[in-house]
Design an enzyme around this catalytic site. Structure first.
Site, PDB file in Angstrom:
ATOM      1  N   GLU A 130     -18.917  47.209 -26.532  1.00 14.41           N
ATOM      2  CA  GLU A 130     -19.551  46.005 -27.095  1.00 14.41           C
ATOM      3  C   GLU A 130     -20.293  46.302 -28.402  1.00 14.41           C
ATOM      4  OE1 GLU A 130     -21.396  43.410 -24.188  1.00 14.41           O
ATOM      5  OE2 GLU A 130     -20.110  44.199 -22.611  1.00 14.41           O
ATOM      6  N   LYS A 159     -27.716  48.957 -27.471  1.00 16.07           N
ATOM      7  CA  LYS A 159     -26.845  50.112 -27.210  1.00 16.07           C
ATOM      8  C   LYS A 159     -26.403  50.750 -28.539  1.00 16.07           C
ATOM      9  CE  LYS A 159     -25.464  51.481 -23.783  1.00 16.07           C
ATOM     10  NZ  LYS A 159     -25.999  52.455 -22.790  1.00 16.07           N
TER      11      LYS A 159
HETATM   12  P1  NAD Z   1     -26.602  49.177 -13.955  1.00 10.82           P
HETATM   13  O1  NAD Z   1     -27.419  48.055 -14.485  1.00 10.82           O
HETATM   14  O2  NAD Z   1     -25.772  48.952 -12.712  1.00 10.82           O
HETATM   15  O3  NAD Z   1     -27.530  50.436 -13.631  1.00 10.82           O
HETATM   16  C1  NAD Z   1     -28.534  50.851 -14.505  1.00 10.82           C
HETATM   17  C2  NAD Z   1     -29.412  51.858 -13.777  1.00 10.82           C
HETATM   18  O4  NAD Z   1     -30.421  52.306 -14.701  1.00 10.82           O
HETATM   19  C3  NAD Z   1     -30.133  51.273 -12.564  1.00 10.82           C
HETATM   20  O5  NAD Z   1     -30.036  52.143 -11.458  1.00 10.82           O
HETATM   21  C4  NAD Z   1     -31.586  51.146 -13.038  1.00 10.82           C
HETATM   22  O6  NAD Z   1     -32.523  51.288 -11.990  1.00 10.82           O
HETATM   23  C5  NAD Z   1     -31.678  52.291 -14.046  1.00 10.82           C
HETATM   24  N1  NAD Z   1     -32.735  52.087 -15.039  1.00 10.82           N
HETATM   25  C6  NAD Z   1     -32.984  50.955 -15.769  1.00 10.82           C
HETATM   26  N2  NAD Z   1     -34.059  51.143 -16.554  1.00 10.82           N
HETATM   27  C7  NAD Z   1     -34.480  52.414 -16.348  1.00 10.82           C
HETATM   28  C8  NAD Z   1     -35.544  53.197 -16.889  1.00 10.82           C
HETATM   29  N3  NAD Z   1     -36.397  52.699 -17.791  1.00 10.82           N
HETATM   30  N4  NAD Z   1     -35.678  54.477 -16.463  1.00 10.82           N
HETATM   31  C9  NAD Z   1     -34.828  54.994 -15.530  1.00 10.82           C
HETATM   32  N5  NAD Z   1     -33.820  54.296 -14.977  1.00 10.82           N
HETATM   33  C10 NAD Z   1     -33.647  53.023 -15.380  1.00 10.82           C
HETATM   34  O7  NAD Z   1     -25.689  49.654 -15.150  1.00 10.82           O
HETATM   35  P2  NAD Z   1     -24.169  50.150 -15.153  1.00 10.82           P
HETATM   36  O8  NAD Z   1     -23.280  48.974 -15.152  1.00 10.82           O
HETATM   37  O9  NAD Z   1     -24.007  51.197 -14.125  1.00 10.82           O
HETATM   38  O10 NAD Z   1     -24.090  50.799 -16.604  1.00 10.82           O
HETATM   39  C11 NAD Z   1     -24.422  52.163 -16.803  1.00 10.82           C
HETATM   40  C12 NAD Z   1     -24.281  52.497 -18.275  1.00 10.82           C
HETATM   41  O11 NAD Z   1     -22.954  52.231 -18.703  1.00 10.82           O
HETATM   42  C13 NAD Z   1     -25.200  51.670 -19.183  1.00 10.82           C
HETATM   43  O12 NAD Z   1     -25.715  52.512 -20.180  1.00 10.82           O
HETATM   44  C14 NAD Z   1     -24.274  50.613 -19.770  1.00 10.82           C
HETATM   45  O13 NAD Z   1     -24.715  50.227 -21.047  1.00 10.82           O
HETATM   46  C15 NAD Z   1     -22.964  51.367 -19.829  1.00 10.82           C
HETATM   47  N6  NAD Z   1     -21.776  50.519 -19.733  1.00 10.82           N
HETATM   48  C16 NAD Z   1     -21.569  49.708 -18.654  1.00 10.82           C
HETATM   49  C17 NAD Z   1     -20.407  48.941 -18.574  1.00 10.82           C
HETATM   50  C18 NAD Z   1     -20.106  48.083 -17.374  1.00 10.82           C
HETATM   51  O14 NAD Z   1     -19.048  47.440 -17.352  1.00 10.82           O
HETATM   52  N7  NAD Z   1     -20.944  48.038 -16.351  1.00 10.82           N
HETATM   53  C19 NAD Z   1     -19.472  48.955 -19.610  1.00 10.82           C
HETATM   54  C20 NAD Z   1     -19.740  49.766 -20.717  1.00 10.82           C
HETATM   55  C21 NAD Z   1     -20.871  50.555 -20.759  1.00 10.82           C
HETATM   56  P1  TYD Z   2     -19.980  40.349 -17.542  1.00  8.72           P
HETATM   57  O1  TYD Z   2     -19.472  40.798 -16.206  1.00  8.72           O
HETATM   58  O2  TYD Z   2     -21.375  39.820 -17.633  1.00  8.72           O
HETATM   59  O3  TYD Z   2     -19.736  41.545 -18.565  1.00  8.72           O
HETATM   60  P2  TYD Z   2     -19.842  41.561 -20.196  1.00  8.72           P
HETATM   61  O4  TYD Z   2     -20.657  40.401 -20.646  1.00  8.72           O
HETATM   62  O5  TYD Z   2     -20.541  42.873 -20.435  1.00  8.72           O
HETATM   63  O6  TYD Z   2     -18.448  41.533 -20.702  1.00  8.72           O
HETATM   64  O7  TYD Z   2     -19.013  39.203 -18.066  1.00  8.72           O
HETATM   65  C1  TYD Z   2     -17.616  39.434 -18.184  1.00  8.72           C
HETATM   66  C2  TYD Z   2     -17.014  38.173 -18.778  1.00  8.72           C
HETATM   67  O8  TYD Z   2     -17.139  37.119 -17.807  1.00  8.72           O
HETATM   68  C3  TYD Z   2     -17.730  37.674 -20.020  1.00  8.72           C
HETATM   69  O9  TYD Z   2     -16.766  37.151 -20.930  1.00  8.72           O
HETATM   70  C4  TYD Z   2     -18.622  36.561 -19.511  1.00  8.72           C
HETATM   71  C5  TYD Z   2     -17.856  36.009 -18.329  1.00  8.72           C
HETATM   72  N1  TYD Z   2     -18.687  35.467 -17.224  1.00  8.72           N
HETATM   73  C6  TYD Z   2     -18.422  34.197 -16.711  1.00  8.72           C
HETATM   74  O10 TYD Z   2     -17.510  33.470 -17.170  1.00  8.72           O
HETATM   75  N2  TYD Z   2     -19.216  33.739 -15.688  1.00  8.72           N
HETATM   76  C7  TYD Z   2     -20.233  34.472 -15.163  1.00  8.72           C
HETATM   77  O11 TYD Z   2     -20.950  33.981 -14.237  1.00  8.72           O
HETATM   78  C8  TYD Z   2     -20.474  35.790 -15.680  1.00  8.72           C
HETATM   79  C9  TYD Z   2     -21.584  36.636 -15.139  1.00  8.72           C
HETATM   80  C10 TYD Z   2     -19.667  36.247 -16.713  1.00  8.72           C
END
Ligand code: NAD
Ligand code: TYD
Length: 340
Positions: A130, A159
């Protein structure tokens, strides 16, 4: 020989949690330290199977708390940092950007200072596609590692800022680093505020599924275990200072994703409710993973195999997500959506 110490931040969350389990099982010769503040997005229940293992350790701390983090690094002298901890939900960043700046930018800077001070083997910064902004719907265009950073949401801006700090600590102080930028993850333990687990949990409860706008926005879905394997590879084989994009060519519109889940669960598409679009909603994300493939990575899951496995996991692990959606999350949902 002393065991290598791997600090995983955010290891109680979705991706960090899967990564901790993957590393504890795969590398008995490493000590894995899960450092997490346990915000709304973190829970330790997911680690019941590994918490007794002698190579797993939990540390409760805030990455932005300099007074706690610097002495911790001085004491433990970690070899590697794999940094996942973040505020991660775009919708929350739209209503409350401040905490994203604190955790994602300042928290990363504190960790970088600590890593610099003790001299680590490598700092792996887990970022997101993103940061590149959005693509249009031309299916021949992809994000490469050279795509300029043009973040559009407060989340992606925070980020991107942290990515630039990581880069600067490498260029200025010679800190050994890699940055990974992955597409949307899905799989076990995905917090039910995100599209896929939100859809699965609501469809299973016969509740309406909110689809933003016309549902035509495209995401490139990556199974979380394929992501874990990618980070493992980058940690061990990544060229110092390099950025690696992680994605598996699984582009789907949001509407396709929601319909796939509804049909797999044999429910009615009448559950779909089109709602007001997200502010600044990025149209399309799509990754070119060639650089990582050259390093030796290939995804094991297609979207079809991954989504079936994930739906089955949510069917088999109702206790985990039911306990989440019954608590504070319920108020969050009511505040953000006016659905039944
Ligand atoms: P998540 O929200 O599920 O988990 C985040 C974790 O960080 C939680 O366990 C929370 O307690 C901890 N945390 C938050 N603030 C904190 C702080 N101040 N100190 C210590 N711990 C803290 O996130 P995720 O989906 O597992 O994402 C993990 C990483 O991957 C993030 O950096 C996110 O930007 C990146 N990422 C996620 C996705 C996705 O699809 N989920 C995609 C691309 C990148
Ligand atoms: P999300 O899972 O929040 O991930 P990101 O915004 O990091 O891509 O959303 C994935 C896609 O789904 C995004 O285009 C927004 C859409 N979305 C919905 O249409 N409805 C919802 O309730 C949510 C949470 C996301």
């Amino acid at each position: 020989m002393t065991k290598k110490k791997i600090l995983v931040t955010g290891g109680a969350g979705f991706i960090g949690g899967n990564f901790v389990q993957y590393m504890v099982d795969k590398y008995p010769s490493y000590n894995i330290y899960n450092l997490d503040l346990l915000t709304y997005a973190g829970d330790l229940a997911k680690h019941h199977e590994i918490e007794k293992k002698e190579n797993y350790h939990f540390l409760k701390a805030d990455i932005a708390d300099r007074e706690a983090i610097i002495p911790l690094f001085e004491k433990e002298k970690f070899d590697y940092v794999v940094h996942f901890a973040a505020e991660s939900h775009v919708d929350r960043s739209i209503t409350d950007p401040g905490v994203f700046v604190r955790t994602n930018i300042l928290g990363t800077q504190v960790l970088l200072d600590a890593a610099k001070e003790v001299g680590i083997s490598k700092f792996i910064h887990v970022s997101t596609d993103e940061v590149y902004g959005e693509l249009d719907f031309d299916p021949t265009t992809f994000f490469s590692e050279e795509t300029p950073l043009q973040p559009n949401s407060p989340y992606s801006a925070s980020k991107a800022s942290s990515d630039l700090l990581v880069r600067a600590y490498h260029e200025t102080y010679g800190l050994p680093i890699n940055i990974t930028r992955c597409s949307n993850n899905y799989g076990p333990y995905h917090f039910p505020e995100k599209l896929i687990p939100l859809t699965i949990s609501r469809v299973l409860n016969d509740e309406k599924v909110p689809v933003y706008g016309d549902g035509g926005n495209i995401r490139d879905w990556l199974h979380v275990m394929d992501h874990c394997a990618a980070i493992d590879l980058v940690m061990h084989e990544g060229v110092n200072g390099d950025v690696y994009n992680v994605g598996g060519h699984n582009e789907r519109t949001n509407l396709e994703v929601v319909k796939t889940i509804i049909n797999a669960l044999d429910k009615s598409e009448d559950l779909i409710e089109f709602v007001k679009d997200r502010l600044g909603h990025d149209k399309r994300y799509a990754i070119d993973p060639t650089k990582l493939e050259r390093l030796g990575w290939n995804p094991n899951y297609t979207f079809e195999t991954g989504i079936s496995q994930t739906i089955q996991w949510y069917l088999d692990n109702k206790e985990w997500w039911e306990q989440i959606i019954s608590g504070e999350y319920k108020k969050y949902f009511e505040r953000n959506y006016s659905l039944k």
